[in-house]
Motif scaffolding. Sequence first.
Motif, short mmCIF file in Angstrom:
data_model
loop_
_atom_site.label_atom_id
_atom_site.label_comp_id
_atom_site.label_asym_id
_atom_site.label_seq_id
_atom_site.Cartn_x
_atom_site.Cartn_y
_atom_site.Cartn_z
N UNK A 138 43.06 39.98 44.15
CA UNK A 138 41.96 39.40 44.91
C UNK A 138 40.60 39.65 44.27
N UNK A 139 40.59 40.38 43.15
CA UNK A 139 39.36 40.60 42.39
C UNK A 139 39.55 39.99 41.01
N UNK A 140 38.80 38.95 40.72
CA UNK A 140 39.01 38.23 39.47
C UNK A 140 37.71 37.55 39.04
N UNK A 141 37.67 37.16 37.78
CA UNK A 141 36.55 36.40 37.24
C UNK A 141 36.70 34.92 37.59
N UNK A 142 35.59 34.28 37.81
CA UNK A 142 35.60 32.84 38.09
C UNK A 142 34.40 32.16 37.44
#
Length: 227
Positions: A138-142
């Motif tokens: 749920x923690x990612x680069x976008x």
Amino acid sequence: MKRYTLFFILGFSINLFAQVNTEAEDLKYLEDQFYLGITYNFILNKPDGVTQGNFSYGLKGGFIKDIPLNSRRNFGIGIGLGYAYNNYYTNLFVNETENGLEYIVLDSDVSYKRNKLDTHVIEMPIEFRWRTSTPSNYKFWRIYAGMKLGYVVGSRSKFVSDSAKISFNNSDISNFRYGVMLNFGYSTFNVHAYYALSNLFNDDVTTIEGDSIEFRPLRIGIIFYIL
């Protein structure tokens, strides 16, 4: 004994099927369905003498349909619908007369408390989406880039001083809005930037000196995406 064996096999089969089904559902996850944002609103292409004052800000929120385009679901498009409120504080005073609206650049020696323009806009963002997400991360680069279409459903000019309070609907605002945007970041906090390709006012709007008013908003702030 055969009966217990049958129950064991049946229970194991149901459990295995449930696990496979859960994994299949995980592989169909969607990201970033709702959004909320706040921005500082810059005004570009101002006529001579026009300056910004106070804190010109914007608020927005809405829903986006996430449409993955590959099996990893880390690349896709998003099409949404939302609402945005924006205000712009300047020294460009709008005077309502019998012959229409007059736009006057106030001198620095004119005292007033507030002089602003408010807009209420129905927006449709269209995003091309890249992200490093997985079904369990749920923690990612976008990086989301695209354009935003909008329609102004309300606009108001407001002037407040010690001796006067003037407020009215501004009919010179261009109803159709469009521009380019970029959202990027990691996890909860993401940077949002939007540049309008359309003028804030109609093409024939000028100051009383004859200068064209071709405001182009540039909004920079933060945006929060919610599943």
